[in-house]
Design a protein around this motif. Structure first.
Motif, short mmCIF file in Angstrom:
data_model
loop_
_atom_site.label_atom_id
_atom_site.label_comp_id
_atom_site.label_asym_id
_atom_site.label_seq_id
_atom_site.Cartn_x
_atom_site.Cartn_y
_atom_site.Cartn_z
N SER A 94 0.75 -0.83 0.31
CA SER A 94 0.33 0.29 0.20
C SER A 94 0.66 1.24 0.03
O SER A 94 0.44 2.06 -0.88
CB SER A 94 -0.42 -0.38 1.80
OG SER A 94 -1.69 1.25 1.67
N ALA A 95 1.81 1.15 0.49
CA ALA A 95 2.60 2.18 0.41
C ALA A 95 4.04 2.85 -0.27
O ALA A 95 4.10 3.78 -1.81
CB ALA A 95 3.44 2.17 1.70
N ARG A 121 1.60 4.20 -3.31
CA ARG A 121 0.52 5.99 -2.59
C ARG A 121 2.41 6.52 -2.87
O ARG A 121 2.58 7.65 -2.53
CB ARG A 121 0.68 6.05 -1.02
CG ARG A 121 -0.85 5.06 -0.86
CD ARG A 121 -1.44 5.66 0.44
NE ARG A 121 -0.06 5.13 1.33
CZ ARG A 121 -0.25 4.24 2.39
NH1 ARG A 121 -1.14 3.75 2.29
NH2 ARG A 121 0.68 4.42 2.90
N SER A 122 4.15 6.35 -3.18
CA SER A 122 4.14 7.29 -3.03
C SER A 122 4.87 7.79 -4.00
O SER A 122 3.86 7.38 -5.22
CB SER A 122 6.19 5.62 -2.68
OG SER A 122 6.26 5.40 -4.01
N ILE A 180 11.17 3.25 2.62
CA ILE A 180 10.05 3.12 2.82
C ILE A 180 9.56 1.96 4.00
O ILE A 180 9.28 3.12 5.24
CB ILE A 180 9.00 2.38 2.31
CG1 ILE A 180 8.49 3.18 1.18
CG2 ILE A 180 7.58 1.94 3.32
CD1 ILE A 180 7.54 2.49 -0.60
N LYS A 221 8.92 4.08 7.93
CA LYS A 221 8.05 4.09 8.95
C LYS A 221 8.71 3.84 10.47
O LYS A 221 6.90 3.43 11.07
CB LYS A 221 6.63 2.62 8.63
CG LYS A 221 6.08 2.97 7.06
CD LYS A 221 5.60 1.70 7.07
CE LYS A 221 4.42 1.75 5.18
NZ LYS A 221 3.75 3.30 5.59
N GLU A 250 2.87 5.94 11.54
CA GLU A 250 2.76 6.20 10.49
C GLU A 250 0.94 5.74 10.43
O GLU A 250 0.08 5.58 10.08
CB GLU A 250 3.24 6.44 9.50
CG GLU A 250 3.08 6.68 8.47
CD GLU A 250 3.62 7.00 7.13
OE1 GLU A 250 3.27 6.77 5.95
OE2 GLU A 250 4.79 6.22 7.23
N ASP A 251 1.59 3.85 10.87
CA ASP A 251 1.20 3.35 10.90
C ASP A 251 0.40 2.57 12.26
O ASP A 251 1.61 2.57 13.46
CB ASP A 251 1.44 2.26 10.46
CG ASP A 251 1.58 2.33 8.86
OD1 ASP A 251 0.58 1.84 7.93
OD2 ASP A 251 2.82 2.61 8.67
#
Length: 776
Positions: free
Chosen positions: A366-367, A370-371, A419, A423, A699-700
């Motif tokens: 998912s990340a 979205r990058s 990424i 995180k 973030e998560d």
């Protein structure tokens, strides 16, 4: 005799031809000047353009204490200043170095021109300040490779210089010249240059600093203080020598100043650096909406990058600096402990906790999508398979690093690893507001805008946890006229199925899973976040009443009308929470937070003025009772560490556990908040004229501390509030309250629980029994 007459007659033709040629030369020069002024050698500006030179002006963001927070610009970071705002040493340095007879000529220095022709420029040029302005403002750099064009351009400069001298005063020309010059490194004009190279306004420049900037006028690319400091220092000393030569300074002053090292305080003004970066980006989005809905009288839209608007904000630069320093101090230490606890050896799924490999893969995929990399490559038409492969190719990059002086380090890693790396960092948000006016004084949306551009103050929304409980208590006090001294039992409490729309019985547990069985006052129950008491209160008033009060206080998100909202299960952002808490501090009146109070165009015409948005929500006595309740949090609840003192020799990890030696003694109302699994830590703190909210989390939600010791709001968020307030109190000019909250004259709700103590002493044998029985 005849021979003498013959010689005289033979000389007359030479004299005649000399005057003919001289006259022709003069006429030719006049003709050349006329042709240049008529535009035959190239486009010349219309005369009226001289009154309003077309330059791109940056929009300026101004703090409530008159400081420039930042600017919005495309290519030119230019904000003009008047001659009166220039220090005399800067003007003296400019005249002494560039045009010693500036105040004696009318645009062209005849003596200098003759010298330049006679020595072919070996003893200096002849360009006056007026000519240099003409070249900078209307023509551009001289084309040296073509001498004919250079000569023509020189003539055009002369014509324009004379026009400038006729239209403007000498002082205005100096100001225009310094405002238009490009000093490099986004330093367009003297004001930007002064701020970027020395971190101060032009009027505050010292003589040696002015000499540096004047020295750059020769060639700012060559005399670059950042890349060639030794060359710039030498050039500075030449300027100082010129100032001494023309007696603007003494020889002793020259010698002393030349021996000084350059004190360059490089403060780049970019959109990603400087003070209040997150706030500035929020203001930029706000302005983009404003210009869309508020066109110019001719229907054209304002351009926030070119039109030189002045945007006056409520941010106090001093409090903003305190806020950013408080965030940096605490988050750097907290992050070190998070890294310590989440090594692969201690936590195989680091930075995530209690997740399966499949769940982690889902988060990472998912990340990736979205990058910025994914979006950029997708726009280029690259297929998804190739895009995914690119995330596994190691590449050079610069990443955030708390341990570096610049908070950056160069490394090599794959985009996918970067990424995961990001995180592992905890995020934060902080906003501080004056409750009586709604003026936002500080806004920190994260730890570093350059690397974490998501603004957690406004864009982010997370579960509020126990910071939502005061709204439940407010509904109970408002509707049932409860007092902070009233008590309820700390026993398991269930709300029956379908009673308030829930499908099954709701039986919340306390954070430790235990029930004391005591009767707890509301003040004690809120101070210690006792869930069973909060459940009883929302059952008595109903979830709809709580939602209505929360909505009226600015929490206008779609809050579900279910009992579980009492424990803060719904998501809110820091912006809304601070506005809502401001209602308690402002005697029950909600004031919508405001950041921008006025906008002016470059001429000072007011284009926008803010009109406050207020709403009466609670009576004064209810609001004061709520403040009294929340004072209990810092007197005997989860916020008592604000009052503690600790040994200075304790380690950083012990400081995180127990708090810093804050030693705050003034009245403080507040509420901590911690969500399930320690994913979110909150602290809302209030003094009479300042309400501040802080959130900390990953973030998560799966990236969090494993234990409540570190993961609670009192450990994650409260220290930022405390450090910020201590810094504020160190500056008495800020006027942050140390006084008690104002009690209404007609207080109908009892907040003095000592009266109940006296009444119950007759029925209870000992004070210990009393404390045990009613939970003080």
């Amino acid at each position: 005799m005849a021979k003498a007459k013959h010689k005289q007659k033979s000389f007359l033709p030479f004299i005649k031809w000399f005057w003919i040629l001289f006259g022709a030369g003069v006429l030719s020069a006049i003709l050349i000047f006329l042709l240049a002024s008529w535009g035959l050698f190239g486009p010349m500006p219309e005369y009226e353009h001289l009154e309003n030179p077309e330059t791109n002006l940056a929009t300026e963001i101004i703090s409530s204490d008159g400081k420039t927070l930042g600017k919005f610009y495309l290519n030119d970071n230019r904000t003009p200043v008047a001659f009166s705002d220039l220090p005399s040493n800067l003007v003296d340095a400019l005249v002494a170095t560039e045009d010693a007879r500036y105040f004696k000529h009318a645009g062209i220095d005849a003596r200098g021109t003759i010298r330049a022709f006679a020595y072919l420029g070996r003893k200096g040029g002849a360009s006056t300040i007026s000519q240099q302005l003409a070249r900078q403002l209307f023509i551009g750099a001289r084309e040296k490779e073509e001498k004919s064009k250079a000569l023509i351009q020189k003539v055009m400069e002369w014509v324009l210089a004379i026009r400038l001298e006729r239209q403007y005063t000498k002082e205005e020309i100096i100001a225009m010249y310094l405002n238009i010059y490009d000093f490099l490194n986004n330093a367009d004009g003297i004001r930007s240059a002064s701020r970027i190279y020395f971190g101060k306004e032009p009027i505050d420049l010292r003589t040696e600093e002015s000499a540096v900037l004047v020295g750059m006028l020769k060639n700012s690319s060559y005399y670059n203080p950042i890349r060639r400091p030794e060359l710039v220092k030498g050039r500075r000393n030449v300027v100082l020598a010129q100032m001494a030569k023309y007696e603007y300074i003494t020889q002793e002053e020259k010698d002393s100043l030349q021996n000084l090292e350059m004190d360059i305080n490089f403060s780049p003004e970019s959109h990603r650096e400087g003070l209040a970066t997150y706030f500035r980006m929020h203001a930029q989005r706000w302005l983009n909406r404003w210009v869309r809905d508020n066109p110019k009288p001719d229907g054209e839209k304002y351009n926030i990058y070119l039109d030189g608007l002045k945007v006056f904000t409520t941010i106090d630069s001093r409090m903003q600096k305190n806020a950013e320093e408080a965030v940096e101090m605490h988050m750097k230490n907290l992050q070190a402990e998070f890294f310590h606890q989440n090594t692969p050896k201690r936590n195989p799924t680091a930075p995530f906790v209690d997740l399966t490999r499949g769940a982690i893969d889902t988060i990472m995929r998912s990340a990736m999508r979205r990058s910025v990399r994914w979006r950029s490559m997708s726009r280029e038409g690259i297929n998804e398979d190739s895009i995914r492969k690119s995330f596994h190719v190691a590449t050079e990059m610069t990443v955030f690093d708390w341990n570096s002086d610049s908070f950056e380090k160069d490394t090599i890693m794959t985009p996918l690893d970067s990424i995961r790396y990001y995180k592992t960092f905890l995020r934060t948000a902080m906003m501080s507001m004056e409750p009586q006016t709604g003026h936002v004084k500080a806004w920190v949306g994260g730890v570093d805008y350059k690397h974490f551009q998501y603004d957690n103050v406004y864009q982010g929304a997370r579960q509020a946890g126990s910071t939502f409980k005061p709204f439940v208590y407010a509904a109970a006090i408002d509707q049932l006229r409860y007092s902070p001294c009233d008590s309820l039992p700390d026993n398991q409490y269930c709300i029956e199925p379908l009673k308030h729309g829930n499908m099954e019985a709701w039986c919340p547990k306390n954070s430790d899973g235990k029930y004391s069985g005591k009767n707890l006052t509301l003040k004690n129950a809120l101070a210690n976040s006792v869930n069973t008491v909060t459940a009883q209160l929302i059952d008595k008033v109903g979830p709809a009443s709580v939602v209505n009060i929360a909505n009226s206080m600015g929490l206008d998100r779609d809050i579900p009308v279910v009992p579980s909202i009492a424990l803060g299960t719904h998501d809110f952002n820091v912006y809304d929470m601070v506005g809502a808490y401001g209602t308690f501090a402002n005697q029950g009146v909600y004031v919508k937070p405001v950041m921008i109070t006025r906008i002016e165009d470059k001429n000072g015409t007011v284009l926008y003025e803010y009109v406050p948005e207020t709403k009466d929500v609670l009576s004064k006595d209810v609001a004061y009772a709520m403040v009294n309740l929340m004072e209990g949090v810092t007197q005997g609840g989860s916020g008592t560490r604000l009052r503690h003192t600790f040994a200075k020799e304790q380690s950083v990890y012990k400081d995180i556990i127990t708090g810093y030696p804050y030693e705050l003694t003034n009245p403080i109302a507040g509420k901590t908040g911690t969500t399930q699994n320690q994913s979110d830590g909150w602290f809302m703190g209030m003094v009479p004229n300042l309400v501040t909210g802080v959130w900390v989390g990953g973030e998560d939600r799966a990236a969090h501390f494993q234990s409540l010791l570190y993961g609670q709001g009192a450990s994650m968020a409260l220290p930022i509030w405390a450090l910020y307030m201590k810094k504020n109190y160190e500056n008495e000019e800020l006027g942050v309250s140390i006084e008690a909250f104002e009690e209404p004259e007609e207080m109908t709700i009892n907040v003095d629980c000592t009266k109940i103590l006296k009444e119950l002493k007759e029925e209870i044998d000992t004070e210990d029994d009393l404390d045990e029985d009613i939970g003080f």
